[in-house]
Write an enzyme that holds these catalytic residues in place. Structure first.
Site, PDB file in Angstrom:
ATOM      1  N   ASP A  36     -42.646 -13.622  -0.660  1.00  0.00           N
ATOM      2  CA  ASP A  36     -42.544 -13.739   0.796  1.00  0.00           C
ATOM      3  C   ASP A  36     -41.399 -12.877   1.323  1.00  0.00           C
ATOM      4  O   ASP A  36     -40.828 -12.090   0.596  1.00  0.00           O
ATOM      5  CB  ASP A  36     -42.443 -15.204   1.231  1.00  0.00           C
ATOM      6  N   LYS A  58     -44.644 -15.138   6.353  1.00  0.00           N
ATOM      7  CA  LYS A  58     -45.093 -15.094   7.751  1.00  0.00           C
ATOM      8  C   LYS A  58     -45.477 -13.682   8.128  1.00  0.00           C
ATOM      9  O   LYS A  58     -44.867 -12.715   7.721  1.00  0.00           O
ATOM     10  CB  LYS A  58     -43.946 -15.538   8.663  1.00  0.00           C
ATOM     11  N   MET A 173     -30.885 -21.837   7.549  1.00  0.00           N
ATOM     12  CA  MET A 173     -31.933 -22.036   8.563  1.00  0.00           C
ATOM     13  C   MET A 173     -31.381 -22.713   9.809  1.00  0.00           C
ATOM     14  O   MET A 173     -32.078 -23.496  10.457  1.00  0.00           O
ATOM     15  CB  MET A 173     -33.083 -22.894   7.983  1.00  0.00           C
TER      16      MET A 173
HETATM   17  N1  SAH Z   1     -33.904 -20.522  -1.510  1.00  0.00           N
HETATM   18  C1  SAH Z   1     -33.142 -19.752  -0.560  1.00  0.00           C
HETATM   19  C2  SAH Z   1     -33.050 -20.421   0.780  1.00  0.00           C
HETATM   20  C3  SAH Z   1     -34.365 -20.594   1.490  1.00  0.00           C
HETATM   21  S1  SAH Z   1     -34.177 -21.214   3.088  1.00  0.00           S
HETATM   22  C4  SAH Z   1     -31.752 -19.469  -1.140  1.00  0.00           C
HETATM   23  O1  SAH Z   1     -31.363 -20.086  -2.133  1.00  0.00           O
HETATM   24  O2  SAH Z   1     -31.085 -18.606  -0.600  1.00  0.00           O
HETATM   25  C5  SAH Z   1     -34.114 -19.745   4.041  1.00  0.00           C
HETATM   26  C6  SAH Z   1     -32.750 -19.558   4.638  1.00  0.00           C
HETATM   27  O3  SAH Z   1     -31.884 -18.977   3.682  1.00  0.00           O
HETATM   28  C7  SAH Z   1     -32.676 -18.620   5.809  1.00  0.00           C
HETATM   29  O4  SAH Z   1     -33.066 -19.252   7.014  1.00  0.00           O
HETATM   30  C8  SAH Z   1     -31.218 -18.270   5.819  1.00  0.00           C
HETATM   31  O5  SAH Z   1     -30.449 -19.306   6.346  1.00  0.00           O
HETATM   32  C9  SAH Z   1     -30.925 -18.186   4.346  1.00  0.00           C
HETATM   33  N2  SAH Z   1     -31.014 -16.829   3.808  1.00  0.00           N
HETATM   34  C10 SAH Z   1     -31.750 -16.403   2.777  1.00  0.00           C
HETATM   35  N3  SAH Z   1     -31.517 -15.099   2.507  1.00  0.00           N
HETATM   36  C11 SAH Z   1     -30.602 -14.696   3.404  1.00  0.00           C
HETATM   37  C12 SAH Z   1     -29.936 -13.472   3.641  1.00  0.00           C
HETATM   38  N4  SAH Z   1     -30.181 -12.376   2.913  1.00  0.00           N
HETATM   39  N5  SAH Z   1     -29.032 -13.416   4.636  1.00  0.00           N
HETATM   40  C13 SAH Z   1     -28.775 -14.495   5.387  1.00  0.00           C
HETATM   41  N6  SAH Z   1     -29.376 -15.675   5.213  1.00  0.00           N
HETATM   42  C14 SAH Z   1     -30.272 -15.782   4.223  1.00  0.00           C
END
Ligand code: SAH
Length: 515
Positions: A36, A58, A173
């Site tokens: 994704d 999405k 998020m």
């Molecule tokens: N499993 C993922 C999180 C999924 S929830 C992890 O461990 O990182 C998705 C959220 O992760 C986004 O809404 C944002 O808050 C954050 N996120 C993921 N990658 C990001 C990035 N490169 N920069 C900023 N926020 C990020």
């Protein structure tokens, strides 16, 4: 039936080097990758060329797959006997719904592995210069979802406990709820002066950081139109950023740079861009292959059979050196049979390739192009001499013409052919359309010609127009001329025709455009 297997892999936060070794291995061996938006597009290049890619994120124009459908898809693929890599942003166990995916597989007896990744909650602040813990500022951290509606947030988050913790708070998020989050934290006792940072698209070229305090951050987010995805960091550790902004101070930070040269030569340039803080995007449009034409092969054999007759062997590229030596091996011609010949290389890399084979090149031209070679060899060339020019089929005519003018017999051999490569790439077109490719490097005229052709073949009409917003960086005047002729606006040209000089010109330009 042959059962497949599913690897539930954390891709890390975006920088393609932030995947684990185990994750990368799963990606490299899988038959299908299911990914994704948060899993970096460059990682997809690690899959086998024949691996299937399924996007389940999405998409504005299409129905978005529900979690149940994704679970089912993974199961079905595995039941077909496929090795599946489910690539997820960050760590799969941190708000990644990996539990639901694994549960269904478990229920059907399908083997799976969970491969942890570096969560954005920690990595993204780190790339913004914010360590989540600090000896004097925070001895714990909490990762909290900001995804839910306020009443659900109230039920799932014990604001009083979260707030009273002395540690760092990390909200994922949560951009849309920033007002509610800061309000709750202040209501439960965190001072309005508590530092806050939002880091968007951390570890990628688009990384951007907004700082403020619980008291003013909502207003700042609104004023700046700051968009998700971002990690919200609340706590004293945010102050560290002022001293630790490490990646942002690198010269090419913020640039995604397209690297068009042959895959075998791309990695060196890509590594240097990475060192300089840029994000290389490798899209090779050319490859060199051994000469295939029977008539030309016969000429190569004949020329090598007369090895002793040459006064010069002149090499104009690293590929020329590599393929020339491959032909020596193929025809079992000992290099010592060129006893009379002096060797000359155009460019330091070509000279290095010669040296690696035990041959020292004569004086190098100052500008590293064919024109300069004759100046620097000047006095050493004499009428009646013979020069062998092992090169590619696209080599320019200047050198043989000039040699002939000097009375030297030039024997050109096309020891290799250049081929157009069209790498399948769904994301490149999208990135170009969104202005997410900031600069393009051209290291030869053929990379210009081939890039435009490759883009056309992946469905981009009028590619030169689509590249208009990009910085176009050329290795030398001839490459630049080709680019101009094909409708590109050349932004900069390296002073010397070397990668280092090209990078120097890019950093200079970037520094000037940043202030
Ligand atoms: N499993 C993922 C999180 C999924 S929830 C992890 O461990 O990182 C998705 C959220 O992760 C986004 O809404 C944002 O808050 C954050 N996120 C993921 N990658 C990001 C990035 N490169 N920069 C900023 N926020 C990020």
């Amino acid at each position: 039936m042959d059962r497949g297997k599913v690897y539930l892999v954390g891709a890390g936060p975006g920088d393609p080097k932030l995947i684990t070794v185990r994750g990368l291995k799963a990606l490299q061996r899988c038959d299908v990758v299911v990914y994704d938006r948060l899993a970096g597009p460059q990682l997809l290049q690690e899959t086998r060329p024949d691996a299937e890619r399924i996007y389940v994120g999405k998409r504005p124009d299409r129905h978005t797959m529900k979690q149940e459908e994704i679970n089912r898809l993974l199961l079905d693929l595995a039941l077909e006997g496929k090795v599946v890599c489910r690539l997820k942003g960050g760590d799969p166990t941190v708000f990644g719904r990996v539990g639901e995916e694994a549960e269904l597989l478990q229920r059907h007896g399908v083997p799976y592995e969970i491969v942890p990744g570096i969560t954005s909650a920690i990595a993204v602040p780190a790339y913004a210069g914010i360590p989540v813990t600090h000896r004097d500022m925070a001895s714990s951290f909490s990762i909290v979802t900001g995804h839910e509606s306020p009443d659900k947030l109230d039920r799932t988050i014990q604001w009083d406990k979260v707030t009273n913790a002395t540690g760092t708070l990390l909200f994922l998020m949560g951009v849309a709820k920033i007002g509610y989050i800061s309000e709750q934290l202040m209501k439960h006792g965190r001072p309005a002066s508590t530092p806050v940072a939002l880091v968007r698209w951390g570890t990628r070229a688009e990384q951007a950081t907004l700082t403020g305090t619980l008291g003013d951050i909502e207003e700042k987010v609104r004023a700046a139109g700051f968009e998700p995805p971002a990690v919200i960091v609340v706590g004293e550790v945010v102050r560290q950023r002022e001293t630790l902004k490490w990646i942002e101070s690198k010269p090419l930070f913020g640039w995604r740079v397209l690297v068009t040269r042959a895959r075998s030569q791309a990695s060196e340039l890509a590594e240097r861009i990475d060192d300089l803080g840029g994000e290389p995007y490798v899209f090779p449009v050319i490859e060199t292959v051994r000469q295939q034409q029977p008539a030309e092969i016969a000429r190569i054999h004949a020329a090598l059979a007369e090895a002793g007759s040459y006064d010069w062997v002149i090499l104009t590229s690293v590929s020329g050196v590599e393929h020339f030596w491959a032909w020596l091996a193929e025809t079992r011609t000992d290099i010592r049979r060129f006893a009379k010949a002096r060797f000359a290389a155009v460019g330091p890399k070509t000279a290095e390739a010669l040296l690696a084979r035990g041959v020292i090149s004569e004086a190098l031209p100052a500008k590293y192009q064919a024109e300069g070679l004759l100046d620097s060899l000047g006095g050493q060339l004499a009428p009646g001499q013979r020069a062998l020019l092992p090169r590619g089929d696209l080599a320019r005519e200047v050198l043989p013409a000039e040699l002939t003018k000097a009375g030297v017999e030039a024997v050109e051999l096309d020891v290799y052919e250049n081929r157009l490569v069209v790498q399948e790439d769904d994301t490149l077109a999208e990135m170009l359309a969104n202005g997410e490719i900031h600069a393009i490097t051209f290291t030869s005229s053929s990379t210009v010609v081939n890039l435009l052709e490759a883009l056309r073949r992946i469905g981009i009409d009028r590619p030169a127009e689509k590249l208009q917003g990009c910085v176009v960086a050329c290795i030398g005047p001839i490459t630049a001329r080709t680019a101009e002729e094909l409708g590109l606006q050349v932004t900069l040209t390296a002073e010397e025709a070397t990668i280092e000089s090209l990078l120097e010109a890019m950093t200079k330009y970037r520094a000037a455009s940043r202030v």
